[in-house]
Enzyme design. Structure first.
Site, mmCIF file in Angstrom:
data_model
loop_
_atom_site.group_PDB
_atom_site.id
_atom_site.type_symbol
_atom_site.label_atom_id
_atom_site.label_comp_id
_atom_site.label_asym_id
_atom_site.label_seq_id
_atom_site.Cartn_x
_atom_site.Cartn_y
_atom_site.Cartn_z
ATOM 1 N N GLU A 41 52.705 48.791 134.120
ATOM 2 C CA GLU A 41 52.094 47.458 134.211
ATOM 3 C C GLU A 41 53.182 46.382 134.287
ATOM 4 O O GLU A 41 54.157 46.406 133.541
ATOM 5 C CB GLU A 41 51.220 47.242 132.974
ATOM 6 N N LYS A 112 43.406 43.830 137.022
ATOM 7 C CA LYS A 112 42.992 44.247 135.685
ATOM 8 C C LYS A 112 41.708 43.521 135.288
ATOM 9 O O LYS A 112 41.611 42.306 135.400
ATOM 10 C CB LYS A 112 44.109 43.940 134.687
ATOM 11 N N TYR A 118 44.269 39.356 121.644
ATOM 12 C CA TYR A 118 44.314 39.576 120.204
ATOM 13 C C TYR A 118 45.657 40.188 119.845
ATOM 14 O O TYR A 118 46.404 40.635 120.723
ATOM 15 C CB TYR A 118 43.173 40.498 119.758
ATOM 16 N N CYS A 148 46.131 49.546 131.962
ATOM 17 C CA CYS A 148 46.197 49.537 130.503
ATOM 18 C C CYS A 148 44.824 49.436 129.825
ATOM 19 O O CYS A 148 44.075 50.391 129.791
ATOM 20 C CB CYS A 148 47.127 48.416 130.041
#
Length: 227
Positions: A41, A112, A118, A148
């Site tokens: 990524e 994505k 978070y 991911c």
């Protein structure tokens, strides 16, 4: 099909240095007989680039180096992570994307869908969620590509937030032969065992192999340990 998992150690912001690492991996993959070189990524810029993406020329320079990668792809396919501009409208200016390249051409991008916001992640600050799931045909093989977090929701290991979409279920409808996952997953104790479970759940649902390629090395306080 032979797929090289190029788990390199990019440096955040060092586009030229990261390109040289990508180039070296492709040049090794060709004589080794690889059909595809799969990178992590955001390989081109390193993860996480954070506010670097807001600098005026940063993403434009990434597009420049992407074209240099395209030029290297004669006789091989390359799947590489990068930031690209959002030209489709919406709230955020960029996508967290994977470019799928084969034999000197960009076949397309997979953006994505699930953007973590978070813990150490702040992707929703910069990126528009992907809108479409795609299949890429490479050497007669139907490739699915997820980035991911897009496979973590399906396995039930995301507890800090709730997403309204499941990219694995969306991809299932397209019947991929192979799933490629580009990731920059930071180290945690016993996390390699969890990653295997996450990939296994996706493989079971899709009925196909899952190849997982993670960034390695360290950026600031984050350590990336591959698998």
């Amino acid at each position: 099909m032979k797929i090289a998992l190029c788990q390199i150690n990019p440096t955040i912001g060092d586009l030229s240095g990261n390109f040289e690492k990508i180039k070296a991996s492709i040049e090794q993959g060709k004589p080794d007989g690889a059909d595809i070189c799969l990178f992590p990524e955001m390989t081109l810029c390193g993860y996480p680039p954070q506010d670097l993406v807001l600098h005026r020329h940063f993403v434009a320079r990434m597009e420049h180096y992407l074209q240099k990668i395209v030029a290297l792809s004669k006789g091989i396919a390359v799947v590489v992570g990068l930031v690209r501009r959002n030209l489709d409208g919406g709230e955020k200016p960029f996508y967290n994307s994977a470019a799928v390249i084969e034999d000197g051409k960009i076949l397309g991008y997979q953006d994505k869908w699930l953007l973590p916001n978070y813990d150490v992640f702040s992707e929703a600050r910069y990126f528009e969620p992907g809108r479409e799931m795609k299949i890429f045909q490479v050497k007669g093989v139907r490739l699915g590509v997820l980035i991911c977090e897009d496979i973590w929701q399906h396995a039930g290991y995301v507890t800090e937030t709730a997403y309204s979409r499941d990219p694995v279920e969306a991809l299932k409808e397209l019947e991929p032969d192979v799933l490629l996952n580009l990731t920059a997953s930071p180290y945690q104790y016993q996390k390699p065992h969890i990653r295997i479970k996450v990939c296994a759940e996706a493989a079971k649902t899709l009925g196909c192999p899952v190849l997982y390629c993670c960034q390695i090395g360290a950026n600031d306080q984050l350590i990336f340990d591959g698998l």
